[in-house]
Structure formats: structure tokens, C-alpha cells
Enzyme design. Structure first.
Site, PDB file in Angstrom:
ATOM      1  N   GLN A  89       0.896  -1.157   0.000  1.00 50.23           N
ATOM      2  CA  GLN A  89       0.000   0.000   0.000  1.00 50.23           C
ATOM      3  C   GLN A  89       0.939   1.212   0.000  1.00 50.23           C
ATOM      4  O   GLN A  89       1.503   1.556   1.029  1.00 50.23           O
ATOM      5  CB  GLN A  89      -0.931  -0.059   1.202  1.00 50.23           C
ATOM      6  N   HIS A 100       6.556   3.868   6.065  1.00 48.26           N
ATOM      7  CA  HIS A 100       7.833   3.171   5.844  1.00 48.26           C
ATOM      8  C   HIS A 100       7.479   2.060   4.859  1.00 48.26           C
ATOM      9  O   HIS A 100       6.584   1.246   5.153  1.00 48.26           O
ATOM     10  CB  HIS A 100       8.335   2.609   7.177  1.00 48.26           C
ATOM     11  N   HIS A 102       6.627  -1.066   3.006  1.00 47.09           N
ATOM     12  CA  HIS A 102       6.509  -2.444   3.485  1.00 47.09           C
ATOM     13  C   HIS A 102       5.642  -3.261   2.542  1.00 47.09           C
ATOM     14  O   HIS A 102       4.617  -2.796   2.065  1.00 47.09           O
ATOM     15  CB  HIS A 102       5.940  -2.525   4.907  1.00 47.09           C
ATOM     16  N   HIS A 104       3.315  -6.524   2.411  1.00 44.72           N
ATOM     17  CA  HIS A 104       2.584  -7.517   3.197  1.00 44.72           C
ATOM     18  C   HIS A 104       2.714  -8.859   2.461  1.00 44.72           C
ATOM     19  O   HIS A 104       2.515  -8.915   1.241  1.00 44.72           O
ATOM     20  CB  HIS A 104       1.091  -7.191   3.250  1.00 44.72           C
TER      21      HIS A 104
HETATM   22  P1  AMP Z   1      -0.405  -0.553   6.167  1.00 47.09           P
HETATM   23  O1  AMP Z   1      -1.807  -0.300   6.622  1.00 47.09           O
HETATM   24  O2  AMP Z   1      -0.304  -1.099   4.770  1.00 47.09           O
HETATM   25  O3  AMP Z   1       0.503   0.649   6.388  1.00 47.09           O
HETATM   26  O4  AMP Z   1       0.139  -1.714   7.097  1.00 47.09           O
HETATM   27  C1  AMP Z   1       0.762  -1.500   8.329  1.00 47.09           C
HETATM   28  C2  AMP Z   1       1.031  -2.845   8.930  1.00 47.09           C
HETATM   29  O5  AMP Z   1       1.981  -2.697   9.963  1.00 47.09           O
HETATM   30  C3  AMP Z   1      -0.203  -3.509   9.553  1.00 47.09           C
HETATM   31  O6  AMP Z   1      -0.265  -4.852   9.091  1.00 47.09           O
HETATM   32  C4  AMP Z   1       0.085  -3.446  11.052  1.00 47.09           C
HETATM   33  O7  AMP Z   1      -0.502  -4.525  11.750  1.00 47.09           O
HETATM   34  C5  AMP Z   1       1.602  -3.507  11.055  1.00 47.09           C
HETATM   35  N1  AMP Z   1       2.270  -2.947  12.231  1.00 47.09           N
HETATM   36  C6  AMP Z   1       2.035  -1.751  12.820  1.00 47.09           C
HETATM   37  N2  AMP Z   1       2.902  -1.557  13.836  1.00 47.09           N
HETATM   38  C7  AMP Z   1       3.735  -2.626  13.856  1.00 47.09           C
HETATM   39  C8  AMP Z   1       4.839  -3.010  14.662  1.00 47.09           C
HETATM   40  N3  AMP Z   1       5.300  -2.257  15.656  1.00 47.09           N
HETATM   41  N4  AMP Z   1       5.441  -4.184  14.398  1.00 47.09           N
HETATM   42  C9  AMP Z   1       5.005  -4.967  13.385  1.00 47.09           C
HETATM   43  N5  AMP Z   1       3.977  -4.662  12.585  1.00 47.09           N
HETATM   44  C10 AMP Z   1       3.334  -3.510  12.818  1.00 47.09           C
END
Ligand code: AMP
Length: 157
Positions: A89, A100, A102, A104
Site C-alpha cells: 500500500q 515506511h 513495506h 505484506h
Molecule cells: P499498512 O496499513 O499497509 O501501512 O500496514 C501497516 C502494517 O503494519 C499492519 O499490518 C500493522 O498490523 C503492522 N504494524 C504496525 N505496527 C507494527 C509493529 N510495531 N510491528 C510490526 N507490525 C506492525
């Protein structure tokens, strides 16, 4: 604790199950999961804290994708699945909540979600105004246990 951050979050070494030169793989604090599987949602992130995919240089971009390929293979095998949902996303309007980069990675199997694309609804709950705070954050111990299992695929010390 380690020096790695995920946006504003400090990532504990026990959450990390994969490391390459420029990328890490971490277990999720609040994984989405269908009723038939548990805790099957990991994240692949560049070591450098930068919000958008276009911010990565060539080496980081290649390393992220090569890492995602390896991690995808491992989690698919580990959870006995046969497909993968891999998604980024990229930006807040696309549903990104942590600034940041990432990816999934969610291993998939037949019938895991009633409607196949419901996985995207789950990922995007926050954007739809549904409070995803209903997903209880996992404990350090739970995340550490999953990371330990996944680490065995990568010879990570
Ligand atoms: P997005 O909505 O695409 O930005 O996804 C953010 C993802 O980060 C979600 O799956 C959250 O559950 C995950 N997340 C948020 N904080 C943490 C954390 N401290 N450690 C690991 N995953 C996290």
C-alpha cells in the site's frame, strides 16, 4: 533491542526473522488472519526508513523483491499454503498507515476467505473507517515464537 525502525516504531530483534544487506522480514504486531489459519501475515521492509517505494534506490528495490521472494517461499511452506498475497500500500490514499515502505506477505490456501479478495478488505479496514484497533496487538512472546520458527528457514543467528 535493535537499531531498526518501522516508521515510528522501534522493532525488537525478536520480531526479525530475515535479514539481507538492505532488507529485513518481521512478524506483524496485528496480523490479519482468516478463520482457518492463524498469524499468517508478515512484513518485508527496507532497513532504511523511507515512506514510498519510489524513494528506494535500485539496490534497495532489487533487494526488497529478492527478499520477498525468499520470504514468500518460506511462509508458504511453513503454513502449508499454495499461494501468496503480496501487496504494497504505497502512500496514505492507498491505505498505507505506517510511513515506511513495506510489503505484506500473506500465505493463501483454498477457502481461507469466503470471497478471495476479502483479504484486501481486511488489510484496508482502517481506510474504510472501520477501526482495526479491534485486532488485539500480539504480545512480544507470541511474536517472538513465530519469528523463531520462521528464522529456521534463513540461518539467521
Ligand atoms: P499498512 O496499513 O499497509 O501501512 O500496514 C501497516 C502494517 O503494519 C499492519 O499490518 C500493522 O498490523 C503492522 N504494524 C504496525 N505496527 C507494527 C509493529 N510495531 N510491528 C510490526 N507490525 C506492525
Amino acid at each position: 533491542m535493535t537499531g531498526y525502525r518501522f516508521g515510528p516504531h522501534l522493532i525488537s530483534e525478536s520480531q526479525i526473522f530475515f535479514k539481507s544487506n538492505l532488507t529485513i522480514g518481521i512478524v506483524n504486531l496485528k496480523p490479519i488472519a482468516p478463520s482457518t489459519l492463524e498469524d499468517v501475515h508478515v512484513l518485508v521492509i527496507p532497513k532504511r526508513n523511507t515512506p514510498r517505494l519510489a524513494d528506494l534506490d535500485n539496490d534497495e528495490t532489487v533487494d526488497l523483491m529478492l527478499s520477498a521472494q525468499k520470504i514468500g517461499n518460506a511462509v508458504e511452506q511453513h503454513y502449508g499454503c499454495s499461494s501468496l498475497t503480496m501487496t504494497i500500500q504505497d502512500g496514505p490514499q492507498a491505505g498505507q498507515t505506517v510511513p515506511h515502505v513495506h510489503m505484506h506477505i500473506i500465505p493463501r490456501k483454498a477457502g481461507d476467505w469466503t470471497n478471495n479478495d476479502d483479504v484486501y478488505q481486511e488489510l484496508d479496514k482502517k481506510k474504510q473507517g472501520v477501526d482495526n484497533e479491534d485486532r488485539t496487538p500480539r504480545t512480544e512472546r507470541e511474536m517472538s515464537a513465530e519469528a523463531s520458527e520462521l528464522r529456521t528457514y534463513f540461518n539467521l543467528d
